[in-house]
Write a protein that holds these residues in place. Sequence first.
Motif, PDB file in Angstrom:
ATOM      1  N   MET A 342      29.215  31.950  32.408  1.00  0.00           N
ATOM      2  CA  MET A 342      28.967  33.562  32.369  1.00  0.00           C
ATOM      3  C   MET A 342      28.103  33.579  33.575  1.00  0.00           C
ATOM      4  O   MET A 342      26.877  32.797  33.394  1.00  0.00           O
ATOM      5  CB  MET A 342      28.170  33.822  31.200  1.00  0.00           C
ATOM      6  N   CYS A 343      28.339  34.152  34.568  1.00  0.00           N
ATOM      7  CA  CYS A 343      27.369  34.082  35.885  1.00  0.00           C
ATOM      8  C   CYS A 343      27.263  35.249  36.861  1.00  0.00           C
ATOM      9  O   CYS A 343      28.476  35.887  36.434  1.00  0.00           O
ATOM     10  CB  CYS A 343      27.581  32.734  36.605  1.00  0.00           C
ATOM     11  N   VAL A 344      26.442  35.397  37.694  1.00  0.00           N
ATOM     12  CA  VAL A 344      26.773  36.193  38.658  1.00  0.00           C
ATOM     13  C   VAL A 344      27.536  35.449  39.827  1.00  0.00           C
ATOM     14  O   VAL A 344      27.016  34.711  40.612  1.00  0.00           O
ATOM     15  CB  VAL A 344      25.516  36.814  39.416  1.00  0.00           C
ATOM     16  N   ARG A 345      28.730  35.857  39.994  1.00  0.00           N
ATOM     17  CA  ARG A 345      29.629  34.990  40.909  1.00  0.00           C
ATOM     18  C   ARG A 345      29.221  34.638  42.276  1.00  0.00           C
ATOM     19  O   ARG A 345      29.115  33.609  42.728  1.00  0.00           O
ATOM     20  CB  ARG A 345      31.169  35.689  41.055  1.00  0.00           C
ATOM     21  N   ASN A 346      28.400  35.839  42.870  1.00  0.00           N
ATOM     22  CA  ASN A 346      28.135  35.758  44.414  1.00  0.00           C
ATOM     23  C   ASN A 346      26.802  34.829  44.459  1.00  0.00           C
ATOM     24  O   ASN A 346      26.936  33.998  45.295  1.00  0.00           O
ATOM     25  CB  ASN A 346      27.663  37.025  44.960  1.00  0.00           C
ATOM     26  N   TRP A 347      26.334  34.732  43.264  1.00  0.00           N
ATOM     27  CA  TRP A 347      24.841  34.018  43.381  1.00  0.00           C
ATOM     28  C   TRP A 347      25.162  32.498  43.380  1.00  0.00           C
ATOM     29  O   TRP A 347      24.680  31.822  44.220  1.00  0.00           O
ATOM     30  CB  TRP A 347      23.864  34.488  42.297  1.00  0.00           C
ATOM     31  N   ILE A 348      26.154  32.229  42.344  1.00  0.00           N
ATOM     32  CA  ILE A 348      26.616  30.960  42.100  1.00  0.00           C
ATOM     33  C   ILE A 348      27.017  30.288  43.502  1.00  0.00           C
ATOM     34  O   ILE A 348      27.016  29.073  43.852  1.00  0.00           O
ATOM     35  CB  ILE A 348      27.328  30.755  40.915  1.00  0.00           C
TER      36      ILE A 348
END
Lengths: 454, 222
Positions: A342-348
Amino acid sequence: MKIRNKIALVFTLLTGTVLLLLSSFVYVVTLGHIHDNFFIRLNTRVSIAAEIRYADVHGEVLAVLRERHLQRLPGETEMFFDNERTSPSLISALPELPVSFSEDLLSNGSGQYHVGFWHYSAIAYRSDSGEHVVLLKAFDESGAEQAAFLRSVLVVGFFTSCLVVFGIGRLFARQIIKPISAINAQVNTITASDLGQRLPASVNKDEIAQLTTTFNTMLDRLETAFELQSNFISNASHELRTPLTAILGESEVILSAPRSTTEYVDSIRAISDEAKKLDELTSSLLRLCQISFDGKKQKLEMVMMDEVLMGVKILLDKRAPGNMARILIQTVDAEPEGFALMCVRNWIEVAIMNIILNSIKYSDNKEVLVTLTGNNQHFMIRISDDGIGIPADELPHILQPFFRGRNTVRYDGFGIGLPLAARIVKLHSGTFEVISREGSGTQVTLKFPVVATD
Amino acid sequence: MKNILIPTNYNPDSFEAMRMAADFRKSVNPRITMLSTTGVSDSISELLFPQNWASFDPAKQRSLFETWSNYARKEGMTSLNVSQHHQYGLSRPIVGQILERYEIDLVLVPFSFHDSKVTIERTLLSLLRESKIPVMLLPAHSDYSSEIHRGLYLGDKPMMPRSPVSDFPFHIIDQSMIPKEEAKSVKAVIKKLRINLIVLAKGKERSASEPLKEYGLPVLTI
């Protein structure tokens, strides 16, 4: 009100309540005992009075013995009611007696009653001449004195005890509060410019020692934060100033005299390059600030990390054509959700991209190996290179914004990529570990917990 | 990976195992425990009149620790914790207790110990292999890279998702992770990916000695 006084008051209130209850109990029980004792004396006298008055044989002898050996009680009065219904006579003769007294007398053959220390005792006596009632009343002078004495002792004792307890309570509270007062005095001397001071550690392991430790830990964090902030500002100013100085210098030189078109174009190109650097730096700073302060506001989505890595590889090929990054992903047919996050895709993507770009840069575009592996608890992205590595003494500082190793002079960079990546990973409940050896290479491991699917 | 056990007979190649353990130290700060062992005879007469029971030469032990001290001083590893444990007689519970007592999470086996013909040492090795702790066998020559960066997992089945891959400070690459056109032969993969460790699953399907001889690389069984 000071805590010291509050503690003393609470202490006194508690002790006073207990003392009051105990004193009341002692007084009531003792008073009952005094009354019982006096009634025993009175009952004996009322029997003797009845015998003297109504017994045919021994009456006179008993009267002589009583006069000779029994002391008269204070206010002792005998009353005799002969051959008549006693209840109305009693009530009319002694209106202070309750009806229950005459009822007891009629039903049990005897009755007792007291008003204060005036005691009444009556018996029903049967003689040859008929039924009689003999009543004796007397004042318990000794009992009244004993009760008054006990009362004064208890009242004086109560107030004295309360005073003593309050005094001891204050001393006790003072002893308890003393370390806190010391901490307070010490903390008051610590200012923003003198965060190096620490509270003296306590040898005990009590709450005060915990408070001291908590204060010291907080001061550690504050000092680090102040230091980081100070470093950040000075480094940021320096980094922002460098391209600005270049732009200003270039523009001043070109404006100082008339130039050819080619010279103007070259100069504008140089200014444009420096402006781009400035733009890149401010964008990085902005992103770092956003991630630092707005982490909770971003929209989270479920992302498969193997897909992210493939996406990163495509982006990487665009940004660094000819790169030698090799991405290998463990086969997880049995648990396809094993790499979900579960993440902020752009940040990862930014985090992974930054680390891989660093590896490519500092290994002079040698092979960079990226693996995605996992078990049933964690999955892990490991990025390793054969680059210049990080000196051991500099490893603890690499996550400070703008920090750059002493062996990175010949490489461009601002020292923001790795701190940014580490913050992103931490925001996603991951861990960020760097193993490096100078001259041998660096290995960065990002470890994330597996998302529970049920 | 903090505590590393080195079963040893104090032959000089134990130094290579210590050096490798120390290399792990730089990243994860291990404690090294040297384990030597002596068999205890069942014969009453031998127990009553003990000979020289130690199965290793004390001179070798002294020499090894001298070499190690010089190396540790030179590399600035004087704070590295190296302890010795000598065990008289062995059994499965004893080995289990040793592993538990020292909280061992990796066993590094020098070649001389692996190749030993002494019964008690063979028993110890066998018991260590049967335990759940990962065991790494080191090759005979010392020119393998002491720095392990990449391990290649060889197995008929893909690497199990429950394997403790995340605990090792190096990449472990499963054969299934390599594109088929590159994975034609193991030797080619080793060369192409600069593999310096072979990883096998614990079990009886494949002996760790074969890849040790075949590829000349340390072999880790997990």
